[in-house]
Design a protein around this motif. Structure first.
Motif, PDB file in Angstrom:
ATOM      1  N   UNK B 274       0.847  -1.180   0.000  1.00  0.00           N
ATOM      2  CA  UNK B 274       0.000   0.000   0.000  1.00  0.00           C
ATOM      3  C   UNK B 274       0.887   1.236   0.000  1.00  0.00           C
ATOM      4  N   UNK B 275       2.091   1.060   0.573  1.00  0.00           N
ATOM      5  CA  UNK B 275       2.976   2.209   0.739  1.00  0.00           C
ATOM      6  C   UNK B 275       3.542   2.661  -0.602  1.00  0.00           C
ATOM      7  N   UNK B 276       3.849   1.729  -1.509  1.00  0.00           N
ATOM      8  CA  UNK B 276       4.443   2.074  -2.806  1.00  0.00           C
ATOM      9  C   UNK B 276       3.625   3.117  -3.555  1.00  0.00           C
ATOM     10  N   UNK B 277       2.352   2.807  -3.857  1.00  0.00           N
ATOM     11  CA  UNK B 277       1.518   3.802  -4.537  1.00  0.00           C
ATOM     12  C   UNK B 277       1.406   5.105  -3.745  1.00  0.00           C
ATOM     13  N   UNK B 278       1.411   4.974  -2.426  1.00  0.00           N
ATOM     14  CA  UNK B 278       1.294   6.170  -1.597  1.00  0.00           C
ATOM     15  C   UNK B 278       2.525   7.058  -1.761  1.00  0.00           C
ATOM     16  N   UNK B 279       3.715   6.429  -1.773  1.00  0.00           N
ATOM     17  CA  UNK B 279       4.949   7.203  -1.974  1.00  0.00           C
ATOM     18  C   UNK B 279       4.917   7.908  -3.327  1.00  0.00           C
ATOM     19  N   UNK B 280       4.458   7.173  -4.371  1.00  0.00           N
ATOM     20  CA  UNK B 280       4.418   7.754  -5.710  1.00  0.00           C
ATOM     21  C   UNK B 280       3.500   8.964  -5.737  1.00  0.00           C
ATOM     22  N   UNK B 281       2.317   8.798  -5.129  1.00  0.00           N
ATOM     23  CA  UNK B 281       1.356   9.904  -5.120  1.00  0.00           C
ATOM     24  C   UNK B 281       1.929  11.097  -4.359  1.00  0.00           C
ATOM     25  N   UNK B 284       4.592  12.907  -6.453  1.00  0.00           N
ATOM     26  CA  UNK B 284       3.957  13.705  -7.498  1.00  0.00           C
ATOM     27  C   UNK B 284       3.376  14.981  -6.899  1.00  0.00           C
ATOM     28  N   UNK B 285       2.759  14.830  -5.720  1.00  0.00           N
ATOM     29  CA  UNK B 285       2.131  15.978  -5.056  1.00  0.00           C
ATOM     30  C   UNK B 285       3.193  16.997  -4.639  1.00  0.00           C
ATOM     31  N   UNK B 286       4.325  16.506  -4.103  1.00  0.00           N
ATOM     32  CA  UNK B 286       5.395  17.401  -3.642  1.00  0.00           C
ATOM     33  C   UNK B 286       6.042  18.100  -4.831  1.00  0.00           C
ATOM     34  N   UNK B 287       6.214  17.314  -5.932  1.00  0.00           N
ATOM     35  CA  UNK B 287       6.908  17.876  -7.080  1.00  0.00           C
ATOM     36  C   UNK B 287       6.045  18.886  -7.829  1.00  0.00           C
ATOM     37  N   UNK B 292      -3.496  14.184  -5.837  1.00  0.00           N
ATOM     38  CA  UNK B 292      -3.913  12.920  -6.451  1.00  0.00           C
ATOM     39  C   UNK B 292      -5.411  12.717  -6.254  1.00  0.00           C
ATOM     40  N   UNK B 293      -6.001  11.730  -6.974  1.00  0.00           N
ATOM     41  CA  UNK B 293      -7.426  11.437  -6.709  1.00  0.00           C
ATOM     42  C   UNK B 293      -7.631  11.037  -5.250  1.00  0.00           C
ATOM     43  N   UNK B 294      -8.862  11.180  -4.785  1.00  0.00           N
ATOM     44  CA  UNK B 294      -9.166  10.937  -3.365  1.00  0.00           C
ATOM     45  C   UNK B 294      -8.986   9.455  -3.009  1.00  0.00           C
ATOM     46  N   UNK B 295      -9.085   8.618  -4.026  1.00  0.00           N
ATOM     47  CA  UNK B 295      -8.948   7.172  -3.751  1.00  0.00           C
ATOM     48  C   UNK B 295      -8.020   6.532  -4.758  1.00  0.00           C
TER      49      UNK B 295
END
Lengths: 338, 321, 505
Positions: B274-281, B284-287, B292-295
């Motif tokens: 679950x953490x992998x996609x979370x790190x990616x999102x 992207x948000x920081x950069x 990201x989408x809510x879900x």
């Protein structure tokens, strides 16, 4: 002696009747219920399932009967099952030889039971509180042993305790039957039965009469822990794995229920190990019947509760002399009618 | 025991060097529920692996199944000024206050594995969870494809009555087989998500269905029940995976072992990643500053005997399942 | 006074239970302002009569009149309404509720739908003040002694009913001082015009407080008379239907005292329980132990028997030091103890007479050496016959036996172990006159057979009758010993009261 036998039979009537009715209902739900055949040299059929699945609760109920007869209760048996199963599985995986694995697992159960007995007999804790401690802590210990996961093993020796068979009879049934016979023999051939009933009815008066009630309680709780460990080994062997989160979960309640259905009072005193085993079989016959019936699972617990209410009502009706009363009523009505 | 120690040790070390968070990577606080199941332990290990891959400094706090511990941990993360907070919430309610504190400190929060009930969805950035309905659907579609039009009676081992994965995985499976009129669920009972109940209920099914001869497939809401049921099928003298097809959900190591031995046919993965996609999102948000989408739905990957189950088993075994 | 109309009159009351007639045409009258003793052996019909009066049982025949009006007592509540209040032997109050709650439960003063505690407690204080009781009415009842609880129960019953008060063995668990307080209150209630029915086994108390006596025997009226016109001996023969041989002189004391004291206890004591004492006893001796409740009598017994083991001193048997720290060790050394509180420390209520008799012997033999069913039956049969234990069946649970027969079963339990030293703590408390006499006969018999006995009793006459020596206790210490001709009621009383001895030493 003849009189005594019919008397004890009358006492057992509601339980025997309940069992027969449940078995008959199972037959109605599933016509093949009484079919038994040999499968891979092992008896196979729903009736065998009832006994096989009921074996752990029968074993628990044997130990629990002694505890309840002494006016106690042991809430920790489910957790102790988890501990012994976890130990057996992890030790097997680590390569310990089978006898050591079994002895350690049984020994752990014995120690757990003695701990309960110590709290009850020597520290005068109420049994429900004393065993609640281990009920909570024991499962935690089991989780520590398995590190929170299901420990799977493939050692045939250990698996034999769960799924093996001897002369066609599945091992759990055989173990439960042997323990049952041994327990009844010990309790009735020695004075243990009398002494347990005595401290259950009046512990203070028993001490005044020279009984070593503390030591006796220690032995009773120790035995109950031993039984729990045995049941724990069986269920772990059955699924070839130790599931610390779920092994024996709520089984303490089934064991207590089995003893109550068997007619032993929660206030201690008179007890019958055989009847408790019968109680356990009744519970399992009901569970198996529900599985076979095809009812949606949402009804499981309600059905179970209804059946138990009926059994317990029938039982209290009998112990209050209800049948004799009805017979007398019927007779007097009959004569009035003439 | 070992994995527990490892977690505690890691978090202790992480907390100790909180002040020296390196500017190049991000520092993320993860409030984990505990280690109540093998899957949870795997989620923790995978999170650490994913963090390492990306050079993220991940601090994990074990809440031991208690919300108050989670709230304490989150406040601790806020005080340390981490770049983001991940939460695997133990319960759905009661998060508003502490999430508002995080928002005030301008620390984005990402929910893992479970969602929360809140009146204000702005309190968290996004939630990464699996779709349990979808998992059931994947299993159903696999079965429909596999039996390919032949008549097939299915027995179902449900999860704990009333639990949301049990309800959703049942619903999803029914959707997956809806178009295949040749597939019928003939029996459905709860196995409480446990191995022993799975075995016991399967024994009943086998008896009730003519010694198992009438059963074409088993669908279990989790792998543990399937593992128990496989043993029951074997004891009844049938071959699981051949006489009775077995499909389940979760993808724990033991089912891959069964699969490698041909005793199970398919499993749908509830990924511990679950953490992998979370790190990616988060990156992207920081950069880009783009929310990201809510879900974020994790992948419900289907594994079959064709996926080299032996290899997957070995890989998964090390994750603490 | 005897010509006054009855406050409550019953005539020709009959009541049968399955297979036996509990009351057979009993007449009974209570006049206002009298304390009326209702006597009889256990099973004579006392409690059935009380239960008919209080509406628990309905009579099969006969009438009940209050102020000359025939009434039908429907149930206990109706009886209270009619003015009949009852206090049973085992006080049926709620120990974990406050004194005020106990006085007013079921009829608490209400305010806005809630219990008005303030008012209730004020009323409670006023009510108890009438009895010179000044308690903290808001604290739990269990904080107070049994005696005080009894008075609270009486206060409640009188307050609720107010005309007739039935007291079922109110003094059974009270010591002398507490009994005095109770009697003072009864006198005051009598002066207020209440009719009081007083059931007791203590004949002395009958003469102390009661104006009139009615005796029942086997469900029939045996006689009724003014106390002043009925000598004690006649009363006893009315109760028993035969004349009782009254022991006036103890011939045993004429024999030379036992030379060898097999059992000797040197400076035995236990802190906060009993001060260190010396005691020696030999075969064929009966040591009587006298003292008020709480003077250390039971504490002595518990120390001797290892229930509360001694923390100082030494025990020697035939000169050899032994250690007794548990009842098991005491039993192994040939000790036996019939405890004071028969119900909680003596009987195993649900178990049969047979099992209760076999228990101590079985415990002594150990769990492995079971007494076979045949041996147990033989043992039980032997003692049922020897001690004349009245039970229909040795398989009957002991709780269904009368107090006297229960006591005999406990005695049988110990006699079965063949003890050399038997301690009897209040062996005759709360049992009927017939069984009482039998137990005293048994004590004498055992002593003649060579057993060493220690008997604790509140009945000083009784102690005088059978003891070869008497130890008197006061304030948790052994204060003195009497032997030979010095053993008289008055000497014992003086020692208990700590007055200088009147008789020459």
């Amino acid at each position: 002696m003849k009189r005594l036998n019919t008397a004890s039979l009358t006492k057992a009537l509601p339980q025997l009747l309940s069992l027969l009715i449940i078995l008959f209902l199972n037959y109605l739900a599933f016509p093949g219920f009484f079919e038994i055949r040999l499968q891979d040299g092992r008896l196979f059929g729903s009736l065998i399932d009832v006994l096989n699945r009921g074996a752990p609760v029968i074993i628990l109920a044997i130990g629990m009967t002694a505890v309840i007869a002494s006016r106690g209760v042991d809430l920790s048996v489910g957790a102790v099952m988890a501990v012994s199963g976890a130990l057996a599985a992890t030790m097997t995986v680590s390569g310990y030889p089978l006898p050591i694995v079994i002895l350690t697992a049984l020994g752990a159960g014995l120690v757990c039971g003695l701990w309960n007995g110590l709290l009850v007999a020597y520290f005068d804790l109420q049994p429900i509180v004393a065993t609640l401690i281990l009920m909570v802590a024991g499962r935690g210990v089991a989780q520590l042993i398995t590190e929170g996961s299901i420990v799977t093993f493939n050692e045939p020796g250990l698996i034999y305790f769960g799924t093996g068979s001897f002369a066609g009879i599945p091992m759990p049934i055989l173990i439960a039957a042997l323990l049952l016979v041994a327990a009844i023999a010990v309790v009735r051939r020695t004075a243990l039965g009398l002494l347990i009933e005595s401290i259950g009815v009046n512990r203070s008066a028993s001490s005044y009469a020279g009984l070593n009630s503390k030591m006796l309680l220690l032995v009773i709780y120790g035995f109950c822990g031993f039984c729990a460990a045995l049941a724990g080994i069986i269920i772990a062997a059955d699924i070839r794995g130790a599931d610390a989160n779920n092994a024996g979960l709520w089984l303490e309640l089934d064991a207590i229920l089995a003893v109550v259905i068997g007619g032993t009072s929660l206030f201690g005193g008179r007890f019958s190990i055989l009847m408790s085993a019968l109680g356990a079989i009744i519970i399992q016959a009901m569970n198996t019947g529900i599985l076979l019936s095809g009812f949606p699972p949402e009804y499981n617990l309600i059905l179970k509760a209804l059946v138990i209410i009926v059994i317990l009502l029938a039982q209290s009706f009998t112990s209050l002399g209800g049948w004799a009363f009805l017979k007398a009523e019927f007779r007097s009505k009959g004569t009035n009618g003439q | 025991m070992i994995s527990m120690k490892r977690i505690l040790l890691t978090s202790a070390v992480a907390l100790a060097c909180a002040g020296t968070a390196n500017a190049a990577g991000l520092t993320v606080g993860f409030s984990q529920i505990g280690s109540e199941s093998g899957w949870r332990a795997a989620e923790t290990s995978v999170s650490k692996i994913e963090a390492k891959k990306r050079g993220v400094d991940l601090k994990i706090a074990d809440a031991q199944q208690k919300q108050e511990n989670q709230i304490k941990a989150i406040r601790g993360f806020i005080a340390q000024g981490v770049d983001a907070i991940f939460i695997a919430p133990v319960v759905a309610t009661g998060w508003d206050t502490v999430l508002a504190e995080a928002k005030e400190a301008k620390i984005p929060v990402i929910l893992l594995d479970r969602t929360i009930d809140t009146s204000n969805a702005d309190l968290y950035l996004t939630a990464v969870t699996s779709d349990t309905v979808h998992e059931g659907k994947v299993a159903g579609e696999w079965l429909a494809k596999t039996v390919a039009g032949k008549d097939c009676k299915v027995v179902e081992l449900q999860g704990t009555v009333g639990s949301s994965p049990a309800i959703n995985r049942k619903k999803g499976f029914e959707e997956g087989i809806a178009s295949a009129s040749n597939i019928k669920i003939t029996r459905s009972q709860t196995g409480d998500f446990t191995r022993s109940k799975g075995k016991e209920v399967m024994e009943g099914f086998l008896k009730a269905e003519n010694g198992g001869k009438g059963i074409c497939a088993l669908y279990a809401h989790n792998d543990d029940m399937a593992v128990g049921a496989i043993q029951a099928i074997k004891e009844a003298g049938l071959k699981p995976g051949k006489d009775i097809l077995v499909v389940s959900v979760d993808a724990v190591p033991d089912i891959f072992k069964a699969m490698s031995e041909g005793e199970s046919n398919a499993t749908v993965e509830l990924t511990p990643n679950m953490a992998g996609p979370a790190f990616d999102a988060l990156k992207a948000f920081k950069d880009s500053g783009k929310a990201p989408p809510k879900w974020i739905q994790t992948e419900s990957k289907l594994y079959t005997q064709a996926d080299d189950p032996k290899k997957v088993y070995e890989e998964k075994k090390g994750l603490g399942y | 006074m005897s010509d006054e109309p009855g406050l409550l009159t019953v005539e020709g009351i009959c009541k049968s239970f399955i297979g036996f007639k509990a009351l057979d045409g009993v007449d009974f009258t209570i006049r206002p302002g009298e304390v009326h003793a209702l006597l009889g052996e256990n099973g004579a019909g006392k409690s059935t009569l009380i239960k008919v009066l209080t509406g628990v049982h309905q009579p099969d025949a006969g009438t009940i009149k209050i102020d000359g009006q025939a009434v039908h007592v429907r149930d206990t509540q109706h009886a209270q309404h009619l003015g009949i209040g009852t206090v049973y032997q085992e006080v049926n109050l709620l120990p974990d509720m406050s004194v005020a709650d106990n006085l007013y439960i079921g009829r608490q003063p209400m305010r806005f739908g809630f219990i008005d505690r303030k008012r209730m407690e004020k009323q409670a204080r006023e009510l108890l003040a009438q009895y010179d009781l000044h308690l903290d009415v808001s604290s739990d009842l269990s904080r107070y002694s049994v005696a005080v609880q009894q008075l609270v129960a009486i206060a409640r019953a009188v307050d609720m009913s107010g005309r007739i008060l039935v007291l079922d063995e109110p003094t059974a668990s009270l010591d002398r001082h507490e009994t005095e307080i109770l009697f003072a209150i009864l006198r005051r209630l009598r002066a207020r015009g209440l009719g009081i029915v007083f059931i007791t086994h203590f004949l002395d108390q009958v003469y102390e407080i009661c104006d009139r006596v009615t005796v029942l025997r086997n469900g029939k009226l045996a006689g009724s008379a003014l106390t002043t016109e009925l000598p004690k001996l006649e009363l006893v023969s009315l109760m028993l239907g035969r004349t009782l041989a009254v022991a006036t002189h103890n011939t045993r004391r004429d024999r030379p005292p036992a030379q060898i004291k097999q059992f000797s206890f040197d400076k035995l004591g236990r802190s906060r329980s009993i001060a260190p004492f010396d005691l020696e006893i030999g075969e064929g001796e009966v040591i009587g132990m006298a003292g008020l409740l709480g003077s250390g009598r039971t504490e002595t017994a518990k120390v001797l028997f290892g229930i509360d083991p001694a923390d100082t001193g030494q025990i020697r048997i035939n000169g050899n030091p032994v250690v007794i720290r548990t009842p098991q060790e005491a039993v192994a050394n040939g000790f036996g103890l019939c405890p004071e509180d028969r119900k909680s420390d003596g009987i195993i209520g649900d178990l049969s007479v047979r099992e209760n008799i076999a228990l101590a012997l079985q415990a002594q033999r150990g769990w492995l050496k079971r007494l076979s069913s045949r041996e147990q039956v033989a043992l039980a049969d032997k003692f049922v016959k020897a001690l004349d234990i009245r039970t229909t069946d040795i398989e009957k649970p002991i709780k269904f036996l009368s107090g006297g027969n229960q006591q005999k079963v406990i005695l049988a339990r110990w006699l079965a172990t063949n003890p050399r030293f038997l301690i009897l703590d209040e062996p005759t408390r709360g049992i009927d006159v017939g069984a009482h006499a039998e137990i005293i006969t048994l004590i004498n018999q055992l002593c003649d057979d060579g057993m060493a006995l220690l008997v604790i009793s509140s009945e000083i006459d009784e102690i005088v009758a059978y003891s070869t020596r008497v130890v008197v206790l006061r304030d948790r210490a052994h204060r003195g010993e009497l032997s030979g001709d010095d053993i008289t009621t008055s000497n014992i009383m003086r020692m208990i009261a700590a007055e200088p001895q009147g008789a020459p030493a």
